[in-house]
Design an enzyme around this catalytic site. Sequence first.
Site, PDB file in Angstrom:
ATOM      1  N   LYS A   1      -4.142   3.806 -11.326  1.00  4.74           N
ATOM      2  CA  LYS A   1      -3.580   3.745  -9.773  1.00  4.74           C
ATOM      3  C   LYS A   1      -2.745   5.054  -9.523  1.00  4.74           C
ATOM      4  O   LYS A   1      -3.058   5.845  -8.571  1.00  4.74           O
ATOM      5  CB  LYS A   1      -2.529   2.465  -9.607  1.00  4.74           C
TER       6      LYS A   1
ATOM      7  N   GLN B   1       2.643  -4.943 -10.363  1.00  3.98           N
ATOM      8  CA  GLN B   1       1.558  -5.010 -10.979  1.00  3.98           C
ATOM      9  C   GLN B   1       1.722  -6.311 -11.871  1.00  3.98           C
ATOM     10  O   GLN B   1       2.667  -6.817 -12.365  1.00  3.98           O
ATOM     11  CB  GLN B   1       1.382  -3.972 -12.139  1.00  3.98           C
TER      12      GLN B   1
ATOM     13  N   ASP C   1      -1.045  -4.443  -1.175  1.00  2.00           N
ATOM     14  CA  ASP C   1      -1.860  -5.126  -2.087  1.00  2.00           C
ATOM     15  C   ASP C   1      -2.470  -6.454  -1.202  1.00  2.00           C
ATOM     16  O   ASP C   1      -3.376  -7.046  -1.449  1.00  2.00           O
ATOM     17  CB  ASP C   1      -1.271  -5.715  -3.318  1.00  2.00           C
TER      18      ASP C   1
END
Length: 284
Positions: free
Chosen positions: A53, A97, A120
Amino acid sequence: METKIIDGKAISAQIKEEVKAQIENLKKEGREVALAVIQVGADPASSVYVGNKKKACAYVGIKSLAYELPEETSEEELLALIDKLNKMETCDGILVQLPLPKHINEDKVIEAIDPRKDVDGFHTQSVGALCIGQPGFVSCTPAGIIELLKRSGVAIEGKECVVVGRSNIVGKPMALLLLRENGTVTVAHSRTKNLKEICRRADILVVAIGKPKFIDHEYIKEGAVVIDVGIHRNENNKLCGDVDFEDVKDMCSAITPVPGGVGPMTIAMLMYNCLHSAQMQQGM
Ligand code: NDP
């Protein structure tokens, strides 16, 4: 019939180029786009994802604010960091994460993220907005699948779409997105009866079950479009999906390979969501 192999690598590269160009335009106006990437602990798989990422951010010109916190970080400390980032004007997106260490409640952490920075698309407000057709961030993997279909010339409207899997990050948002595109959607899962018959109805079959090569030719209608979300390492350490690619490919009009199908789309859509967040905050 020639089977089209849907090239997720090429399509994701195209999306990243588009994002990069728009980030450059924002930079010319003096606006930098930044994504906070939070990792708690040092799970090796998470470290690989986080690394990828950050690399994508560097490529498209997004500043990544890296927070690598020790395993023993308390829930309170993590929530305090999220609160700080929510208020930070120079931070456009917040990514935590997953999975988090067991002593931290993931739901509570996701709920703490400002929905305007929820790149997200996991916050209940984002999911609710998707459900009732309002604007909001959409989970990156299913959003990427819609892009794969559209950019491969696959029409969704009026099609029989079957989604196998009902997870919060793939199956459910996938079903909602296909519905938004006017598909006729069926969601199957581990308690579904007659899975083969249901899958054989599909013009578009999306498989996200987490079982290597589970879907073979008995589940496929001739001419179907097959999207394989699964990702596994087989006994020879090679990557494979939830679909037995070699067994089904000649029956399909189009299919995504593993690797090089859905996988690369997830990060490309994350970059897209960060850009979108900055544009929204600019009132664009
Ligand atoms: P989950 O384990 O959260 O969900 C799996 C779903 O599949 C569940 O809804 C489960 O049903 C259903 N299922 C399991 N076994 C069967 C079966 N035999 N028949 C029918 N349905 C079944 O997985 P995810 O959605 O998170 O991920 C699925 C796969 O996609 C994994 O391989 C994962 O690694 C991969 N993945 C890939 C991404 C990418 O970027 N390419 C991103 C995210 C995931 P029930 O609800 O009844 O238990």
